[in-house]
Design a protein around this motif. Structure first.
Motif, PDB file in Angstrom:
ATOM      1  N   PHE A 125      65.354  10.458  70.145  1.00  0.00           N
ATOM      2  CA  PHE A 125      66.346  11.489  70.469  1.00  0.00           C
ATOM      3  C   PHE A 125      67.536  10.869  71.207  1.00  0.00           C
ATOM      4  N   ARG A 162      71.643  10.541  70.039  1.00  0.00           N
ATOM      5  CA  ARG A 162      72.843  10.909  70.800  1.00  0.00           C
ATOM      6  C   ARG A 162      73.900   9.813  70.693  1.00  0.00           C
ATOM      7  N   ASN A 195      75.423  10.001  67.338  1.00  0.00           N
ATOM      8  CA  ASN A 195      76.307  11.164  67.221  1.00  0.00           C
ATOM      9  C   ASN A 195      77.713  10.853  67.695  1.00  0.00           C
ATOM     10  N   ARG A 249      75.998  18.932  65.879  1.00  0.00           N
ATOM     11  CA  ARG A 249      75.776  19.381  67.252  1.00  0.00           C
ATOM     12  C   ARG A 249      74.309  19.282  67.660  1.00  0.00           C
ATOM     13  N   GLU A 250      74.123  18.945  68.928  1.00  0.00           N
ATOM     14  CA  GLU A 250      72.766  18.863  69.471  1.00  0.00           C
ATOM     15  C   GLU A 250      72.218  20.270  69.677  1.00  0.00           C
ATOM     16  N   PHE A 277      69.474  17.671  65.996  1.00  0.00           N
ATOM     17  CA  PHE A 277      70.905  17.725  65.708  1.00  0.00           C
ATOM     18  C   PHE A 277      71.088  18.480  64.400  1.00  0.00           C
TER      19      PHE A 277
END
Length: 410
Positions: A146, A150, A153, A164-165, A186
């Motif tokens: 995870f 990020r 992303n 988007r998370e 996401f």
């Protein structure tokens, strides 16, 4: 009229043929199969996924590959048997690690651009391909995965992608059929899914209506570069044949490396095997229990697509094992097990297994553009994103050929 030969009738070959034909080129397509999209473009994961544009060229991929080398059901499996092609490819792969961020951003930009072309082709020709415009949801059960997502992303955002998370509760809201706990995920609303084989077959029919000639069940035996173009020799249903063309586009997937070598070019594609199962949803309970939102489990390297009411596609894993196309049960079983964990009420009694070879270059970027000899072009090496990128690289290839046609006519 300029006559172009396209070698390969997979998704890149068919989209390239269509992009050329709609510009007024005379196009001939050659493939060894009886129909379009019968190999790597037959039963992939079905995702049109800019959200999955991260290239694999990072040290984490190397470490995972070494850790999993002796684990037969690992998401990434490398056959340790020595092979100069495999080891030299991997050395080049490591050499591309410094370009990881740049190539991820560029791949995402290309994937975003491809969407409009792909759906536009379908509208122009007028066909359906089990398209589901429900977005793609990445899910995570491990904190380290995870956290990495990020960081990825941030790169995708630089490419212009809105991913988007979402929280664990949001994951469940987006796909209520999911029956396992997650940390979150996401969600990319603009991504979508479809049946690649159905798309390629329908687009090939559109090409034919524009005058494209298809030579199926044909083996290209020789390519002669002449002072005025390309002479192609092939064997087909009527025996040995040959024809002169003004240019040639190599879209032959894992076969592109050998063809390029004959033309004096180095296109270092390695075949990376992927597997899928198509779960036939034969009963009402399975149809109700299967998801409609497309999922991607980054840790397991598994993707899903709902292909209409009666089919559920689960695909993934990567296997470095040469040109071997054997369907191994120890590679299929993790896909079935994953389905039974995430969607236990879906019956897996009737699953159709499949394997295909992804054409991967060490940079994880496709080869698009001219070769060293005039009239020779490449649109190949798309790896795990052939379906996602094909329409954009087809348009780019056609633009290059069209520009050269106008220069030559001037």
């Amino acid at each position: 009229m300029t006559h172009i030969a396209v070698i390969g009738a997979g998704i890149t070959g068919i989209t390239t043929a269509y992009a050329l034909a709609r510009r007024g080129f005379s196009v001939s397509v050659f493939d060894r199969n009886r129909y379009a999209a019968m190999e790597t473009s037959f039963a992939n994961g079905g995702q049109l996924s800019a959200s999955n544009a991260e290239v694999w060229t990072r040290w984490g991929t190397i470490f995972k590959g070494l850790k999993w080398m002796l684990k037969s059901d690992a998401p990434l499996l490398v056959n340790p048997r020595p092979s100069w092609h495999k080891f030299s490819w991997m050395a080049e792969f490591m050499g591309n690690i410094p370009d990881y961020e740049r190539n991820t951003i560029e791949t995402a930009r290309l994937a975003i651009a491809a969407r409009d072309h792909l759906t536009g082709f379908a509208r122009e020709v007028g066909f359906e391909f089990d398209c589901e415009q429900r977005g793609i949801l990445h899910v995570y059960k491990k904190q380290s995965e995870f956290d990495h997502a990020r960081r990825v992303n941030d790169l995708l955002s630089q490419a212009g992608l809105d991913r988007r998370e979402v929280s664990a509760a949001d994951v469940q809201r987006l796909e209520p059929a999911l029956k396992t706990d997650t940390l979150g995920g996401f969600y990319t609303q603009s991504d979508f899914t479809g049946d690649i084989h159905r798309y390629a077959r329908a687009l090939s029919e559109g090409c034919a209506r524009l005058g494209t000639t298809f030579h199926y069940k044909s083996d290209v035996t020789d390519i002669h570069h002449t002072s005025t173009g390309i002479r192609l020799d092939w064997t087909g249903g009527t025996g040995a044949q040959q024809q002169h063309f003004d240019g040639i586009v190599i879209c032959a997937g894992v076969g592109s490396r050998a063809i390029a070598a004959r033309l004096g070019d180095r296109v270092n594609i390695y075949p990376v095997k992927g597997y899928s199962i198509t779960v036939n949803l034969d009963d009402a309970d399975s149809q109700a229990a299967a998801p409609w939102v497309s999922l991607l489990d980054d840790e397991a390297k598994i993707v899903t697509s709902r292909l209409g009411r009666n089919r559920f596609r689960i695909a993934g894993t990567a296997e470095f094992n040469g040109y071997n196309l054997d369907i191994r049960d120890d590679r299929i079983k993790p896909l079935r097990d994953w389905c039974e964990t995430f969607f236990p009420d879906v019956s897996t009694e009737h699953c159709v297994p499949w394997a295909g070879l992804r054409p991967m270059l060490p940079s994880m970027m496709p080869r698009v553009g001219p070769g060293t000899k005039p009239g020779v072009y490449y649109n190949t090496g798309h790896g795990h994103l052939g379906w996602t990128l094909s329409a954009a690289t087809a348009e780019a290839t056609a633009d290059i050929i069209d520009t050269n046609r106008m220069k030559n006519a001037a």
